[in-house]
Design an enzyme around this catalytic site. Sequence first.
Site, PDB file in Angstrom:
ATOM      1  N   GLN A 144      24.666   5.760  36.319  1.00  0.00           N
ATOM      2  CA  GLN A 144      25.485   5.517  37.521  1.00  0.00           C
ATOM      3  C   GLN A 144      27.012   5.371  37.411  1.00  0.00           C
ATOM      4  OE1 GLN A 144      23.917   3.845  40.958  1.00  0.00           O
ATOM      5  NE2 GLN A 144      25.345   4.422  42.145  1.00  0.00           N
ATOM      6  N   PHE A 145      28.077   6.348  37.030  1.00  0.00           N
ATOM      7  CA  PHE A 145      29.320   5.946  36.753  1.00  0.00           C
ATOM      8  C   PHE A 145      29.941   5.481  37.888  1.00  0.00           C
ATOM      9  CE2 PHE A 145      29.473  10.334  38.308  1.00  0.00           C
ATOM     10  CZ  PHE A 145      30.456  10.300  39.050  1.00  0.00           C
ATOM     11  N   THR A 146      29.543   5.785  39.054  1.00  0.00           N
ATOM     12  CA  THR A 146      30.193   5.426  40.157  1.00  0.00           C
ATOM     13  C   THR A 146      30.130   3.805  40.616  1.00  0.00           C
ATOM     14  OG1 THR A 146      28.208   5.577  41.560  1.00  0.00           O
ATOM     15  CG2 THR A 146      29.516   7.443  41.553  1.00  0.00           C
TER      16      THR A 146
END
Length: 208
Positions: free
Chosen positions: A68-70
């Site tokens: 999850q890069f967010t």
Amino acid sequence: RVEVDGAVVSEIGEGIMCLVGLSEEDSHEDIAWCAKRVLGAKLWAGEDGRPWKSTVNESGRSVLLVSQFTLYGKLGKRHRPDFSRAMSSDPARELYGQFVHLVREGLSSGGHVGDGVFGAMMQVSLVNDGPVTLVVDSPPRQVPPPPAVQAEEAASAEKLTATQASSPPTMVPPRSAVVEPTEVVLKAEEEEADAALAGSNTRSAASM
């Protein structure tokens, strides 16, 4: 549980679900530190029933990993998400794969490690007991400045040392030779007071 396009790609029973974000500064050292922390986290009760005494290995539970890069996103001035701190896709894919491998190597309890699909639009669901949610982040490292900056700092230090060495020593007179202005004023005032007192005594004697 993780679903992609309506199909379940990974799921576990009781255990830990990790949302994994990678920043542009992360390295293998960082993911190794985080993997060790996740597997060593004492999140369940021990055999005596006391809380926070048992790890995922000790309790025989599993781990579900979801990229999850967010997690490294922030809201900008116009309230739009900014993900500039997140690692770009290709190096993040490789480093995330290494993280999954480290967790699988470290899980020795008979549980399994589930994994989502990197870069896919996933539907993630969980039952969060407690709820208990912790942030595991590797400690910041001391990054040395670039060579050009180091050379400039060294030159400035040498110049300062040379200036201090070439400056003549400051001569300080002995304490006995120093007379402060306030002392001179006080002495003058004392002399005037003595003279006035002497004149007063003379006039008094004459009047008698």
